[in-house]
Design an enzyme around this catalytic site. Structure first.
Site, PDB file in Angstrom:
ATOM      1  CE  LYS A  50      -3.622   2.106   2.898  1.00 17.51           C
ATOM      2  NZ  LYS A  50      -4.428   2.552   1.758  1.00 17.51           N
ATOM      3  CG  LEU A  78      -2.608   8.379  -1.312  1.00 15.88           C
ATOM      4  CD1 LEU A  78      -1.766   9.551  -1.758  1.00 15.88           C
ATOM      5  CD2 LEU A  78      -2.109   7.095  -1.963  1.00 15.88           C
ATOM      6  CB  CYS A 138      -0.322  11.457  -4.951  1.00 15.73           C
ATOM      7  SG  CYS A 138       1.427  11.443  -5.272  1.00 15.73           S
ATOM      8  CB  ILE A 201      -3.701   2.455 -16.214  1.00 16.83           C
ATOM      9  CG1 ILE A 201      -4.877   1.501 -16.147  1.00 16.83           C
ATOM     10  CG2 ILE A 201      -3.185   2.651 -17.606  1.00 16.83           C
ATOM     11  CD1 ILE A 201      -6.099   1.906 -16.960  1.00 16.83           C
ATOM     12  CG  ASN A 202      -3.145   4.885  -9.964  1.00 13.45           C
ATOM     13  OD1 ASN A 202      -4.089   4.390  -9.366  1.00 13.45           O
ATOM     14  ND2 ASN A 202      -2.110   5.440  -9.344  1.00 13.45           N
ATOM     15  CB  THR A 203      -8.118   4.253 -10.199  1.00 14.14           C
ATOM     16  OG1 THR A 203      -7.582   5.375  -9.482  1.00 14.14           O
ATOM     17  CG2 THR A 203      -7.924   2.987  -9.383  1.00 14.14           C
TER      18      THR A 203
END
Length: 325
Positions: A50, A78, A138, A201-203
């Protein structure tokens, strides 16, 4: 080690191409469960943690997860205990997995990414960590909260800062956002910054609205969409980077494909598109034997065809592969 499944990401040898996807697995919290499920550990090539930040974070306000058709929206924000407690409490337990450990890192500015990387390098006295995965999705505090991953110039700066502050032994992976017009541009920027590998990919950004309250369901209003519904997007973006970027097509910069993987067919799509390894996340929420099942089916598939994963990377491009710098 099953040689048909073994692949390499820089100096990390993966016994299988299957990785946990950051944000969908915890860290120390998983240890008791995984230690009692040796088949899962045998199915994994590496464990991706994580996200970890310099200081502890409580994350976004609830509700944080909402189910949608063929996926979920999450807005965890996060949440984590901070890097010092992560090394004190989690890393000793993670070592019990006997797997390469890749730590996902998050920060709010370019300089903070560098400070976090240096702290990790100093805290990792026993060289327990094999790699860092930079979360460039982020928010960039210095630019009013816009994501780092949307700006190739900033992506290059972040990667360069992390690379210059990291121990040489660490494999640097950049996790790219799909919320851009052309992901190959941010991929090239990460490569220019010195990344050793890419993950994608990220979301995808999304939201859900309650028709009775007439308000957004998530406490943060906007969340990240994951699950089977995003797989075609992930496969396409891996394919595009492999096609357009010389360092990817010649396998100098490996790609880790992420997004919507539910079975071995999905894994093979990503491999054929150009991925060297894959990350699986959302499906693990639904099916806690997903890694074992895919490992078994993938092994059978390759055995029947007498093939190896490393020989199949990018085969969907055939002889028509055209690359550009």
């Amino acid at each position: 080690m099953n040689k048909s499944l073994s692949v390499r990401i820089k100096n990390i040898v993966l016994k299988t191409p299957l990785l946990t996807s950051s944000g969908t697995s915890g860290s120390r919290d998983e240890i008791n469960y995984l230690q009692n499920r040796k088949n899962i550990l045998d199915s994994l090539g590496a464990f991706v943690t994580k996200g970890v930040s310099m200081n502890a974070s409580l994350g976004n306000k609830e509700p944080r997860i909402v189910e949608v058709r063929s996926g979920i929206l999450n807005s965890i924000g996060l949440q984590n205990k901070g890097v010092r407690k992560f090394f004190e409490e989690d890393v000793p337990e993670l070592c019990k997995y006997e797997l390469p450990i890749i730590v996902n890192i998050s920060a709010g500015s370019v300089s903070e990414f560098g400070q976090l990387t240096e702290m990790i390098s100093n805290l990792d006295k026993n060289n327990a960590i094999s790699g860092l995965e930079i979360n460039v999705s982020c928010p960039n505090i210095k630019k009013g909260g816009a994501a780092f991953g949307a700006d190739p110039v900033v992506v290059e700066q972040v990667v360069n800062e992390v690379k210059s502050r990291a121990k040489e032994s660490l494999c640097i992976i950049t996790k790219l956002s799909p919320n851009v017009t052309d992901i190959s541009q941010t991929a090239k920027a990460a490569i220019h910054g010195g990344t050793d590998a890419l993950s994608m990919i990220n979301t995808l950004r999304g939201m859900a609205i309650d028709i009775n309250s007439r308000m957004p369901i998530l406490g943060n209003q906007i969340g990240g969409l994951s699950g089977p519904c995003i797989k075609p997007v992930g496969v396409y973006m891996v394919f595009e980077c492999f096609r357009k970027i010389t360092e990817c097509s010649n396998k100098k910069i490996p790609i880790i494909g992420i997004g919507g993987i539910s079975n071995y067919n999905d894994v093979m799509e990503y491999i054929l598109a150009g991925a060297t390894a894959v990350g699986i996340g959302t499906q693990w929420f639904i099916n806690n034997t997903i890694f074992e099942e895919i490992h078994r089916d993938l092994t059978t598939f390759l055995h029947n065809k007498n093939e190896k994963i490393e020989d199949l990377i990018g085969q969907a491009h055939g002889n028509s592969l055209k690359v550009s710098c």
